[in-house]
Design a protein around this motif. Structure first.
Motif, PDB file in Angstrom:
ATOM      1  N   CYS A 183      53.701  32.780   4.906  1.00  0.00           N
ATOM      2  CA  CYS A 183      53.114  33.274   6.141  1.00  0.00           C
ATOM      3  C   CYS A 183      51.808  32.508   6.339  1.00  0.00           C
ATOM      4  CB  CYS A 183      52.880  34.774   5.995  1.00  0.00           C
ATOM      5  SG  CYS A 183      52.456  35.636   7.498  1.00  0.00           S
ATOM      6  N   VAL A 199      49.449  35.602  11.530  1.00  0.00           N
ATOM      7  CA  VAL A 199      49.354  36.050  10.138  1.00  0.00           C
ATOM      8  C   VAL A 199      48.691  37.424  10.092  1.00  0.00           C
ATOM      9  CG1 VAL A 199      48.529  35.485   7.819  1.00  0.00           C
ATOM     10  CG2 VAL A 199      49.233  33.652   9.370  1.00  0.00           C
ATOM     11  N   VAL A 226      51.246  40.167  10.953  1.00  0.00           N
ATOM     12  CA  VAL A 226      52.108  40.518   9.823  1.00  0.00           C
ATOM     13  C   VAL A 226      51.364  41.436   8.864  1.00  0.00           C
ATOM     14  CG1 VAL A 226      53.349  39.619   7.807  1.00  0.00           C
ATOM     15  CG2 VAL A 226      53.498  38.420  10.004  1.00  0.00           C
ATOM     16  N   SER A 254      45.999  31.613   4.298  1.00  0.00           N
ATOM     17  CA  SER A 254      47.441  31.724   4.423  1.00  0.00           C
ATOM     18  C   SER A 254      47.977  32.663   3.352  1.00  0.00           C
ATOM     19  CB  SER A 254      48.096  30.346   4.294  1.00  0.00           C
ATOM     20  OG  SER A 254      47.872  29.578   5.462  1.00  0.00           O
ATOM     21  N   VAL A 276      59.780  38.315   1.772  1.00  0.00           N
ATOM     22  CA  VAL A 276      60.277  38.456   3.129  1.00  0.00           C
ATOM     23  C   VAL A 276      61.475  39.402   3.212  1.00  0.00           C
ATOM     24  CG1 VAL A 276      61.925  36.524   3.204  1.00  0.00           C
ATOM     25  CG2 VAL A 276      60.588  37.106   5.241  1.00  0.00           C
ATOM     26  N   VAL A 293      58.202  33.060   9.878  1.00  0.00           N
ATOM     27  CA  VAL A 293      57.859  34.387   9.366  1.00  0.00           C
ATOM     28  C   VAL A 293      56.770  35.021  10.213  1.00  0.00           C
ATOM     29  CG1 VAL A 293      56.899  35.668   7.414  1.00  0.00           C
ATOM     30  CG2 VAL A 293      58.611  33.898   7.010  1.00  0.00           C
ATOM     31  N   GLN A 294      55.665  34.312  10.376  1.00  0.00           N
ATOM     32  CA  GLN A 294      54.563  34.886  11.146  1.00  0.00           C
ATOM     33  C   GLN A 294      54.783  34.786  12.653  1.00  0.00           C
ATOM     34  OE1 GLN A 294      54.480  32.198   9.291  1.00  0.00           O
ATOM     35  NE2 GLN A 294      53.319  30.545  10.231  1.00  0.00           N
TER      36      GLN A 294
END
Length: 427
Positions: free
Chosen positions: A71, A102, A105, A177, A182, A370-371
């Protein structure tokens, strides 16, 4: 050796969400049960919409459960290229969106109590040739002066404190980061979407869309038809022939990952003492991280070929050779997992989101899914609620005219792969 994603295999078992009757109508139908779709469903349901999500397999079965579980901050092209293309103001807005993604999330893990090992462990962007080191200093200055993003340049000798290898010639450390599990995040987000009121229907592929003259869509699925006021296409690299407009505008590239046996905490810390995420700055690079149970996950393009059981095994052999070239101490380590998946790329390497003929979409994350998928799911929910200005990707829409001689099958990838591998060797 298991040919399934480590992240899905080691997450708590997902409930079976198949076999349910579809309602006759909904405010929003979301097509696709990855992070984009689940985030859209969650945020739209929290706004009070009646949301139905249909997924042809199980939630997270596509790219959302098959990635490197990173992420990371930073855009999909270099900061300098972004400023050259879009100007300083627009490039900064784009960069800020990737950075905020980010945060989104992380916020979800807190607000919905999603236990997914989220950790701001930091990312190392490493260079593989001495001549590329000065480029890191230029990028560091650019990020600080034009994007308000502070990073740290590490020389080869300084990098030895971060990695148990002398393979790289320096790196740019982004300390904010994050890594996460996940599989646990996908499962937690699906549960949160249901708590918010969204219905999730697995093993029920959307097979057709008809725009209605009075507004809205008729969504045909394997298990029935549903009328929707709004529809969101959240299928990215797994977009099938039911949505040919998008297939002709996305390049789907295979990516492959191996995961070792558990190494133990001491051995794992010899490889990556501070648990950083590692990405090699190459045209055909690799991405590396430790898992929460101290295995090494090593991924990359390996072969420019689709993912299937035979292809994944061949790619796994290539990845193990590359892994032991970087970390010779792992030559005798057992590989417990190998798998592959597809990554959706746009031609300009920028994600695209918006509305086409009344259909909402967000796709083409170029390895930053993902992000950005999670963030853009929230964004599309805002757009559906009448706030188009919420979209940081406005103006970056897919071209109206598709690329000639391209129908969604990237026949040219082996040639492109050979070209970029040659560039990595020569430049």
């Amino acid at each position: 050796m298991k040919q399934i994603p480590y992240w899905l295999d080691t997450a708590p078992a997902f409930p079976d969400r198949s076999g349910k009757d579809l309602p006759d109508e909904a405010d929003v139908v979301v097509i696709g049960g990855g992070l984009t779709g689940l985030s859209t469903a969650y945020h739209a349901a929290r706004k009070g919409a009646r949301v139905v999500l249909v997924e042809k397999d199980k939630v997270g079965s596509g790219a959302s459960g098959r990635n490197g579980s990173m992420c990371t901050q930073g855009i999909t092209i270099s900061p300098a290229d972004a400023r050259k293309r879009y100007g300083q103001e627009r490039a900064r807005e784009l960069y800020d969106a990737f950075r905020e993604a980010v945060d989104v999330v992380e916020e979800l893990t807190h607000t919905e109590n999603i236990d997914c090992d989220f950790n701001r462990s930091g990312r190392l962007g490493a260079v593989c040739k001495p001549g590329h080191f000065e480029g890191l200093r230029a990028k560091q200055r650019d990020l600080a002066e034009n994007f308000g993003h502070e990073t740290v340049v590490l020389s080869k000798s300084e990098l030895r404190a971060e990695l148990g290898t002398d393979y790289y010639h320096g790196a740019l450390l982004d300390p904010l980061s994050a890594g996460l599990h996940v599989g646990k995040f996908v499962g937690g987000l699906a549960d949160a979407a249901e708590r918010a009121g969204a219905e999730i229907h697995e093993r029920n592929a959307a097979t057709g869309l008809t725009r209605l003259s009075g507004g809205g869509f008729l969504v045909e699925t394997m298990n029935g038809t549903i009328r929707a006021k709004q529809v969101m296409a959240a299928t990215d690299a797994y977009t099938d022939k039911s949505m040919p407009w998008f297939r002709k505008r996305l390049i789907n590239v295979g990516s492959f990952i191996i995961v070792t046996e558990p190494l133990g905490e001491a051995r794992a810390k010899e490889l990556i003492p501070n648990g950083r995420l590692l990405v090699a700055h190459k045209n055909v690079g690799h991405y590396v991280r430790l898992t929460p149970d101290n295995r090494l996950a090593f991924g990359g393009r390996a072969r420019f070929a689709p993912s299937n059981p035979a292809s994944d095994i061949k790619s796994g052999d290539i990845l193990k050779r590359e892994m032991t070239e970087i970390f010779p101490q792992l030559a005798t380590v057992r590989i417990d997992y190998v798998w592959g998946g597809m990554v959706g790329f746009s031609w300009d390497r920028i994600p695209h989101a918006g509305e086409v003929d009344g259909l909402y979409y967000s796709m083409g994350y170029c390895g930053h899914g993902v992000q950005m998928a999670t963030y853009m799911g929230r964004t599309v929910a805002e757009m559906m609620d009448g706030k188009p200005e919420a979209n940081p990707l406005r103006g970056f829409g897919f071209p109206k005219v598709p690329v000639p001689f391209y129908n969604g099958t990237p026949w040219f990838l082996p040639f492109g792969g050979a070209y970029y591998k040659a560039k990595d060797r020569l430049l």
